[in-house]
Design a protein around this motif. Structure first.
Motif, PDB file in Angstrom:
ATOM      1  N   MET A   1       0.879  -1.163   0.128  1.00 49.15           N
ATOM      2  CA  MET A   1      -0.044   0.208   0.303  1.00 49.15           C
ATOM      3  C   MET A   1       0.780   1.180  -0.010  1.00 49.15           C
ATOM      4  N   ARG A   2       0.488   2.282  -0.870  1.00 47.80           N
ATOM      5  CA  ARG A   2       1.434   3.548  -0.938  1.00 47.80           C
ATOM      6  C   ARG A   2       0.742   4.253   0.409  1.00 47.80           C
ATOM      7  N   PRO A   3       1.844   5.165   0.863  1.00 47.96           N
ATOM      8  CA  PRO A   3       1.626   5.763   1.965  1.00 47.96           C
ATOM      9  C   PRO A   3       0.500   7.048   1.702  1.00 47.96           C
ATOM     10  N   PHE A   4      -0.130   7.383   2.633  1.00 47.63           N
ATOM     11  CA  PHE A   4      -1.105   8.286   2.505  1.00 47.63           C
ATOM     12  C   PHE A   4      -1.369   9.113   4.193  1.00 47.63           C
ATOM     13  N   SER A   5      -1.739  10.205   3.962  1.00 42.47           N
ATOM     14  CA  SER A   5      -2.138  10.988   5.288  1.00 42.47           C
ATOM     15  C   SER A   5      -3.700  10.822   5.507  1.00 42.47           C
ATOM     16  N   TYR A   6      -4.218  10.997   6.586  1.00 49.89           N
ATOM     17  CA  TYR A   6      -5.488  10.631   7.144  1.00 49.89           C
ATOM     18  C   TYR A   6      -6.009  11.588   7.818  1.00 49.89           C
ATOM     19  N   GLU A   7      -7.253  11.833   7.843  1.00 45.64           N
ATOM     20  CA  GLU A   7      -8.038  13.033   8.495  1.00 45.64           C
ATOM     21  C   GLU A   7      -9.564  12.544   8.648  1.00 45.64           C
ATOM     22  N   ARG A   8     -10.230  13.112   9.737  1.00 51.33           N
ATOM     23  CA  ARG A   8     -11.445  12.792   9.855  1.00 51.33           C
ATOM     24  C   ARG A   8     -12.336  14.235   9.702  1.00 51.33           C
ATOM     25  N   VAL A   9     -13.573  14.310   9.251  1.00 47.50           N
ATOM     26  CA  VAL A   9     -14.358  15.202   8.859  1.00 47.50           C
ATOM     27  C   VAL A   9     -15.556  15.202   9.454  1.00 47.50           C
ATOM     28  N   SER A  10     -16.128  16.272   9.921  1.00 45.83           N
ATOM     29  CA  SER A  10     -17.433  16.227  10.808  1.00 45.83           C
ATOM     30  C   SER A  10     -18.794  16.881  10.077  1.00 45.83           C
ATOM     31  N   THR A  11     -18.419  17.636   8.764  1.00 49.22           N
ATOM     32  CA  THR A  11     -19.369  18.187   8.026  1.00 49.22           C
ATOM     33  C   THR A  11     -19.176  18.047   6.629  1.00 49.22           C
ATOM     34  N   PRO A  12     -20.191  17.914   5.890  1.00 56.09           N
ATOM     35  CA  PRO A  12     -20.165  17.753   4.319  1.00 56.09           C
ATOM     36  C   PRO A  12     -19.056  18.827   3.668  1.00 56.09           C
ATOM     37  N   ALA A  13     -19.352  20.180   4.213  1.00 52.77           N
ATOM     38  CA  ALA A  13     -18.441  21.322   3.996  1.00 52.77           C
ATOM     39  C   ALA A  13     -16.923  21.187   4.186  1.00 52.77           C
ATOM     40  N   ALA A  14     -16.840  20.652   5.418  1.00 50.66           N
ATOM     41  CA  ALA A  14     -15.341  19.984   5.731  1.00 50.66           C
ATOM     42  C   ALA A  14     -14.887  19.100   4.824  1.00 50.66           C
ATOM     43  N   ALA A  15     -15.686  18.265   4.369  1.00 43.96           N
ATOM     44  CA  ALA A  15     -15.036  17.058   3.336  1.00 43.96           C
ATOM     45  C   ALA A  15     -14.931  17.770   2.015  1.00 43.96           C
ATOM     46  N   ALA A  16     -15.720  18.689   1.648  1.00 45.99           N
ATOM     47  CA  ALA A  16     -15.493  19.355   0.207  1.00 45.99           C
ATOM     48  C   ALA A  16     -14.115  20.110   0.092  1.00 45.99           C
ATOM     49  N   ALA A  17     -14.225  20.825   1.370  1.00 48.57           N
ATOM     50  CA  ALA A  17     -12.700  21.701   1.467  1.00 48.57           C
ATOM     51  C   ALA A  17     -11.512  20.696   1.730  1.00 48.57           C
ATOM     52  N   ALA A  18     -11.602  19.735   2.508  1.00 49.38           N
ATOM     53  CA  ALA A  18     -10.706  18.699   2.532  1.00 49.38           C
ATOM     54  C   ALA A  18     -10.129  18.295   1.186  1.00 49.38           C
ATOM     55  N   VAL A  19     -11.077  17.778   0.624  1.00 52.82           N
ATOM     56  CA  VAL A  19     -10.826  17.145  -0.932  1.00 52.82           C
ATOM     57  C   VAL A  19     -10.227  18.338  -1.930  1.00 52.82           C
ATOM     58  N   ARG A  20     -10.810  19.489  -1.783  1.00 50.38           N
ATOM     59  CA  ARG A  20     -10.265  20.408  -2.770  1.00 50.38           C
ATOM     60  C   ARG A  20      -8.724  20.824  -2.472  1.00 50.38           C
ATOM     61  N   ALA A  21      -8.432  20.533  -1.135  1.00 49.08           N
ATOM     62  CA  ALA A  21      -7.162  21.168  -0.742  1.00 49.08           C
ATOM     63  C   ALA A  21      -6.039  20.173  -0.863  1.00 49.08           C
ATOM     64  N   LYS A  22      -6.365  19.053  -1.165  1.00 49.32           N
ATOM     65  CA  LYS A  22      -5.397  17.939  -1.391  1.00 49.32           C
ATOM     66  C   LYS A  22      -5.501  17.324  -2.793  1.00 49.32           C
ATOM     67  N   PRO A  23      -4.776  17.626  -3.758  1.00 53.45           N
ATOM     68  CA  PRO A  23      -4.840  16.572  -5.019  1.00 53.45           C
ATOM     69  C   PRO A  23      -4.441  15.093  -4.529  1.00 53.45           C
TER      70      PRO A  23
END
Lengths: 209, 316
Positions: B1-23
């Motif tokens: 498995m390739r390395p990855f960083s990991y985060e938990r999000v608690s709102t859909p807006a935070a999820a959207a922001a997180a996915v936008r921030a990291k290609p």
């Protein structure tokens, strides 16, 4: 004489592995290059067999590897490591899952029960005792997963979760042999102890009724 | 498995922001398909956004008398829900025909729709696969194709969609609720959600990258007799060779959708008008233009026979 076409088994195997090495191009490399992430570590805290465990792991660590490699709970077995065999089945927050298909960090705060937490030699869980009574194994490799799964199956039937063989969806499923067989299909037993496993489950289900 | 960083999000807006921030970021929920593919490095996200703290795990009645199913409702909870069992029996039947108890306990409603094909050539990194690596070719065409698609195929891909649940969702005219990375709420009819391979088989669905599924809604119940019939190589825990979802009304009219035949759940509304004439009439229309291989031509016959059996079940 076989002469120069006398390929030994060893020679064939070596040629085979050389071919494999040449063609083993990783798909991630072959695709559009993207920045490789650095290995990342993270803390995780969970309850395992009633004890609070806090540790830091590489994010790639599965729940299965956390149990086996970090906590020394080697009762849970690694079979296929792809969710196809069920040897890694553990009970998380009351539900059976494949520990190989769950990241350790996804189980923050979870309550995990492994075969070690169900019972010990001098204090067996009724399902463990029933597997012994009914000879529900031969080699034993799949057995911890089978037992965790079997216990959770009886809970699922009592909770009214339907299965592929449940006759009427408006009625509660019953603890029948047909239900056990269907619900245990995610646990493969290469020795073929299936019928004895179903007997053990029927014994425990009957005892509870 | 390739390395990855990991985060938990608690709102859909935070999820959207997180996915936008990291290609290279991906959402993870149950993980039962994504982790499998990450171990093979067929998927190699550099960042995982764990959606489980979002909640989205409720099943609620809609104002229209249907159901709104949260994206993170597990397959087990959806199949066991009292309303689903009573009014959408074909959905419960489809879900419990798929995977194993362990997998259904973690697999989610949205993740089930987004799961990737189980074409053996997609899963083998040493084989050419346009879905895994665009432009690399398709080893399945001319290869071992017994399990693969017979209709809607292209020169690039003959993979099937593996889901049973999605076949029932297609039958029931479900709608997929999404939120874009910019926070805009959208609805995609299930008929438009999964796509045919064409010359872009690496794209499974019309869900734009970064958009998040928040719920799947079902319209008002259809009534009628609900049947899901699945034919596979073993009696349990195997993907479909052919499956049929049908709802049949007392006057003989109804709906039919097929699994195991195409790159998406296969439903041809105009073929359903032939239901009173029987299985052959429906399949002749639904599978007109089928392009089977020598190895999977049996699926066309099997589809007709499976539908005939399902219609017989529905009359019982």
């Amino acid at each position: 004489m076989a002469g120069d076409i006398d390929l030994s088994r060893r020679g064939v195997l070596m040629a085979g592995s050389a071919t494999a090495a040449l063609t083993a191009v990783s798909p991630a490399e072959a695709q559009t290059p993207r920045p490789e992430a650095e290995p990342s570590r993270m803390g995780v805290t969970l309850q395992v067999n009633g004890a609070r465990r806090s540790l830091e792991v590489d994010t790639r660590t599965t729940l299965l590897d956390l149990l086996r490699e970090h906590l020394g709970l080697t009762g849970t077995k690694k079979g296929c490591d792809h969710g196809q065999c069920g040897a890694c089945t553990v009970i998380v927050d009351g539900q059976r899952i494949n520990a190989c298909l769950s990241l350790a960090v996804m189980n923050e705060g979870a309550e995990v029960t492994t075969i070690e937490g169900l019972g010990q030699v001098d204090d067996l869980h009724p399902m463990q005792a029933a597997f012994i009574q009914h000879d529900g194994y031969q080699c034993g490799y799949c057995t911890p997963g089978q037992i965790c799964s079997a216990i959770a199956v009886l809970d699922e039937i009592r909770a009214g979760v339907p299965s592929h063989v449940t006759g009427n969806l408006r009625e509660r499923p019953r603890a029948t042999r047909e239900e056990f067989q269907e619900r245990m299909s995610g646990n493969i037993c290469r020795c073929g102890a299936y019928s004895n496993i179903a007997e053990a489950m029927a014994d425990v289900a009957g005892g509870r009724a | 498995m390739r390395p990855f960083s990991y985060e938990r999000v608690s709102t859909p807006a935070a999820a959207a922001a997180a996915v936008r921030a990291k290609p290279g970021a991906k959402f993870i929920a149950g993980g039962t398909n994504l982790l499998d593919l990450m171990k093979l490095e067929i998927e190699a996200p550099t960042h995982l956004i764990d959606l489980r703290p979002l909640g989205l795990d409720r099943i609620e009645e809609t104002e229209e008398g249907g159901l709104r199913i949260g994206a993170l409702v597990t397959n087990t909870d959806l199949a066991a829900n009292d309303r689903v069992r009573r009014d959408y029996g074909v959905l419960t039947r489809a879900i419990v025909a798929g995977a194993s108890g362990q997998l259904r306990n973690r697999a989610t409603t949205a993740g089930n729709l987004l799961q990737r094909t189980r074409c053996p050539y997609f899963y083998d990194p040493n084989q050419a696969c346009n879905k895994r690596k665009p432009g690399s070719g398709c080893s399945a065409i001319g290869g071992v194709s017994r399990q693969l698609a017979v209709i809607g195929v292209s020169e690039s891909c003959i993979a099937t969609h593996p889901s049973d649940m999605a076949v029932a969702m297609r039958l029931l005219d479900a709608e997929v609720e999404t939120v874009t990375a910019m926070g805009e709420v959208k609805t995609i009819p299930i008929a438009d959600f999964h796509r045919l391979p064409g010359d872009q088989p690496h794209i499974d669905t019309t869900l734009p990258p970064g958009d998040l599924i928040t719920a799947v809604t079902l319209p008002r119940p259809l009534g009628g007799a609900h049947v899901y019939r699945k034919v596979r190589d073993r009696a349990s825990y195997a993907f479909a060779l052919v499956s049929v979802a049908t709802v049949v009304q007392s006057d003989g009219s109804g709906r039919v959708a097929f699994g195991g035949l195409a790159h998406k759940p296969w439903r041809v509304e105009k073929a359903e008008a032939a239901l009173p004439q029987g299985a052959k009439a429906v399949v002749d229309l639904a599978l007109a233009g089928a392009r089977a291989t020598d190895q999977n031509r049996f699926k066309v016959t099997l589809a007709e026979r499976t539908l005939a059996a399902a219609l017989s079940d529905a009359r019982r």
